[in-house]
Design a protein around this motif. Structure first.
Motif, short mmCIF file in Angstrom:
data_model
loop_
_atom_site.label_atom_id
_atom_site.label_comp_id
_atom_site.label_asym_id
_atom_site.label_seq_id
_atom_site.Cartn_x
_atom_site.Cartn_y
_atom_site.Cartn_z
N HIS A 67 0.81 -1.22 0.00
CA HIS A 67 0.00 0.00 0.00
C HIS A 67 0.85 1.28 0.00
CE1 HIS A 67 -3.42 -2.61 0.78
NE2 HIS A 67 -2.74 -3.15 1.77
N LEU A 68 2.17 1.13 -0.01
CA LEU A 68 3.07 2.28 0.03
C LEU A 68 3.51 2.68 -1.37
CD1 LEU A 68 5.37 1.21 3.02
CD2 LEU A 68 3.32 2.64 3.09
N ARG A 69 3.91 3.95 -1.51
CA ARG A 69 4.47 4.41 -2.79
C ARG A 69 5.69 3.55 -3.14
NH1 ARG A 69 5.86 10.59 -2.69
NH2 ARG A 69 6.66 10.04 -0.63
N ALA A 70 5.79 3.19 -4.41
CA ALA A 70 6.89 2.33 -4.83
C ALA A 70 7.28 2.68 -6.26
CB ALA A 70 6.49 0.86 -4.74
N TRP A 71 8.57 2.64 -6.52
CA TRP A 71 9.10 2.69 -7.89
C TRP A 71 10.52 2.17 -7.85
CZ3 TRP A 71 7.21 7.98 -6.63
CH2 TRP A 71 8.19 8.86 -6.16
N VAL A 72 11.26 2.30 -8.93
CA VAL A 72 12.62 1.76 -8.99
C VAL A 72 13.54 2.67 -8.17
CG1 VAL A 72 14.52 1.07 -10.48
CG2 VAL A 72 12.17 0.83 -11.29
N VAL A 73 14.30 2.05 -7.26
CA VAL A 73 15.16 2.82 -6.36
C VAL A 73 16.59 2.27 -6.39
CG1 VAL A 73 13.24 3.37 -4.81
CG2 VAL A 73 14.62 1.32 -4.37
N HIS A 74 17.52 3.06 -5.85
CA HIS A 74 18.93 2.67 -5.79
C HIS A 74 19.13 1.46 -4.89
CE1 HIS A 74 23.18 2.95 -4.46
NE2 HIS A 74 23.40 3.49 -5.64
N ASN A 75 18.57 1.51 -3.70
CA ASN A 75 18.51 0.37 -2.77
C ASN A 75 19.85 0.00 -2.13
OD1 ASN A 75 16.79 -1.70 -1.57
ND2 ASN A 75 17.89 -3.18 -2.81
N ASP A 76 20.85 0.87 -2.24
CA ASP A 76 22.15 0.51 -1.63
C ASP A 76 22.94 1.77 -1.30
OD1 ASP A 76 24.02 -1.21 -0.60
OD2 ASP A 76 24.93 -1.71 -2.53
N PHE A 77 22.32 2.71 -0.61
CA PHE A 77 22.94 4.00 -0.29
C PHE A 77 23.87 3.83 0.90
CE2 PHE A 77 22.19 8.73 -0.69
CZ PHE A 77 22.17 8.76 -2.07
N ASN A 78 24.93 3.06 0.70
CA ASN A 78 25.85 2.77 1.81
C ASN A 78 27.15 3.55 1.63
OD1 ASN A 78 28.23 1.03 0.90
ND2 ASN A 78 26.53 -0.10 -0.02
N PRO A 79 27.98 3.64 2.68
CA PRO A 79 29.20 4.46 2.63
C PRO A 79 30.21 4.06 1.57
CG PRO A 79 28.59 4.03 4.90
CD PRO A 79 27.71 3.16 4.06
N HIS A 80 30.10 2.84 1.02
CA HIS A 80 31.01 2.43 -0.06
C HIS A 80 30.49 2.88 -1.42
CE1 HIS A 80 32.53 -0.22 3.13
NE2 HIS A 80 33.63 -0.32 2.40
N ASN A 81 29.28 3.42 -1.46
CA ASN A 81 28.68 3.86 -2.72
C ASN A 81 28.46 5.37 -2.77
OD1 ASN A 81 28.57 1.25 -3.69
ND2 ASN A 81 26.48 0.90 -2.99
N LEU A 82 28.97 6.08 -1.77
CA LEU A 82 28.81 7.53 -1.73
C LEU A 82 30.18 8.20 -1.74
CD1 LEU A 82 25.95 7.87 0.91
CD2 LEU A 82 25.80 8.35 -1.54
N VAL A 83 30.36 9.13 -2.67
CA VAL A 83 31.58 9.91 -2.76
C VAL A 83 31.35 11.23 -2.02
CG1 VAL A 83 33.28 10.94 -4.33
CG2 VAL A 83 32.01 8.89 -5.03
N VAL A 84 32.36 11.65 -1.23
CA VAL A 84 32.24 12.91 -0.48
C VAL A 84 33.40 13.84 -0.85
CG1 VAL A 84 30.93 11.94 1.43
CG2 VAL A 84 33.42 11.84 1.49
N ASP A 85 33.31 15.07 -0.38
CA ASP A 85 34.22 16.11 -0.85
C ASP A 85 35.62 16.06 -0.25
OD1 ASP A 85 33.27 16.75 1.66
OD2 ASP A 85 32.83 18.85 1.20
N ALA A 86 35.79 15.40 0.89
CA ALA A 86 37.11 15.39 1.54
C ALA A 86 37.13 14.33 2.62
CB ALA A 86 37.42 16.76 2.14
N VAL A 87 38.32 14.07 3.17
CA VAL A 87 38.44 13.13 4.28
C VAL A 87 37.64 13.61 5.47
CG1 VAL A 87 40.05 12.04 5.88
CG2 VAL A 87 40.68 12.29 3.48
N GLU A 88 37.66 14.92 5.72
CA GLU A 88 36.76 15.53 6.70
C GLU A 88 35.54 15.99 5.90
OE1 GLU A 88 37.24 15.61 9.97
OE2 GLU A 88 39.20 14.64 9.80
N ALA A 89 34.54 15.12 5.77
CA ALA A 89 33.47 15.32 4.78
C ALA A 89 32.40 16.29 5.24
CB ALA A 89 32.83 13.98 4.46
N SER A 90 32.06 17.21 4.36
CA SER A 90 30.97 18.15 4.64
C SER A 90 29.81 17.98 3.67
CB SER A 90 31.48 19.59 4.56
OG SER A 90 31.95 19.89 3.25
N ALA A 91 30.04 17.33 2.51
CA ALA A 91 28.97 17.18 1.52
C ALA A 91 29.21 15.95 0.64
CB ALA A 91 28.89 18.43 0.64
N PRO A 92 28.13 15.26 0.25
CA PRO A 92 28.27 14.17 -0.72
C PRO A 92 28.44 14.76 -2.11
CG PRO A 92 25.96 14.46 -0.15
CD PRO A 92 26.74 15.43 0.69
#
Length: 306
Positions: free
Chosen positions: A235-260
């Motif tokens: 009964h919930l909204r559904a569509w195709v999603v990434h499904n793996d938003f984990n720290p190995h799949n996110l790039v950030v701006d620096a070692v001391e991260a302020s933004a993806p």
């Protein structure tokens, strides 16, 4: 030697071939049947560095400095062109379902049109103007080869999160989810073990857990899922999603991260409730009930209303 058919477009992308962009999944690559063997039991394609260089030149008309990247199932190569532009040559395991690979490719092409500034990889065209080509590996098996843009930066798992980082990650996930609204592909309904709605299928595996206390806790969680959560998911909204938003799949701006600054690896995409996608992201990125609730509110504000 062949060169990209649209040289001006190639130069505009830092020496890379033109990008493949479309919102029509029917224009995704041919999705022929994959090998019947289980994907995770198959060795990577085993492409050597010299072979990768030859494939890149023959298929995409590019050359540069190559280095191998680690992967559990594919052969991946980082490329640095003479002009400094970076790219990823990805040679897919022969046993991967090509319809699923086609879905991932189509999703990236879709996002390139819907949200051109979203920090995801772009699909580079082959010399024939296609999104991929088929090559024969050293074992005689056929593999999909693609060229993708490179997202430079620090991986989140190797960084220290700054005070506003998770706020921005939540907003980025909401933006990605919004960009995927309206996207569909015939392979989107494939059964993926990492899809939360499939949690009940784990029950037969409980017998392999030797710790009685842990097994009982897992059984109780599955009981709760089947009784109170699974009936609500349809009964919930559904569509195709990434499904793996984990720290190995996110790039950030620096070692001391302020933004993806980037999102990679669309390999676990599936059609599932949006709440499941959010739950996966929260489980990897946030600790503490109050922070989880705050992060969820950020995601909800970024999502479309209907």
């Amino acid at each position: 030697m062949q060169i990209p058919s649209d040289l001006s477009a190639s130069l505009a992308h830092g020496g890379l071939p033109p990008f493949r962009m479309t919102t029509d999944p029917a224009l995704a690559p041919d999705a022929r049947a994959a090998d019947a063997n289980l994907l995770l039991s198959q060795d990577p394609p085993g492409i050597s560095l010299s072979e990768a260089e030859e494939i890149a030149l023959r298929t995409f008309g590019i050359a540069g400095q190559f280095r191998s990247l680690s992967s559990e199932r594919d052969s991946n190569f980082h490329i640095r062109l003479a002009c400094g532009t970076q790219a990823l040559l990805k040679i897919t395991n022969a046993s991967e379902d090509r319809s699923v690979t086609a879905m991932q490719t189509a999703a990236l092409m879709h996002l390139a049109v819907i949200d051109p500034d979203l920090p995801v990889q772009r699909i580079c065209q082959t010399l024939n103007g296609e999104a991929w080509d088929i090559i024969t590996g050293p074992s005689g098996q056929q593999h999909i080869v693609r060229l993708l843009t490179w997202l430079d930066g620090t991986m989140l798992h190797a960084a220290t999160p700054g005070p506003d980082l998770h706020h921005r990650i939540g907003a980025l996930l909401g933006r990605l989810s919004k960009g995927m609204r309206g996207f569909f592909h015939p392979a989107a309904g494939h059964v993926l073990q990492w899809d939360i709605k499939q949690a009940a299928s784990l029950r037969p595996m409980l017998s392999a857990v030797s710790d009685t206390g842990l097994r009982d806790r897992l059984c109780a969680h599955l009981d709760r899922f089947e009784a109170g959560i699974a009936p609500r998911l349809p009964h919930l909204r559904a569509w195709v999603v990434h499904n793996d938003f984990n720290p190995h799949n996110l790039v950030v701006d620096a070692v001391e991260a302020s933004a993806p600054t980037g999102i990679i690896d669309f390999g676990d995409m599936v059609h599932t409730p949006l709440a499941c996608d959010l739950a996966v992201a929260c489980s990897y990125n946030i600790t503490g009930v109050l922070r989880r609730l705050r992060w969820s509110r950020i995601w909800l504000r970024a999502m479309p209303r209907f």
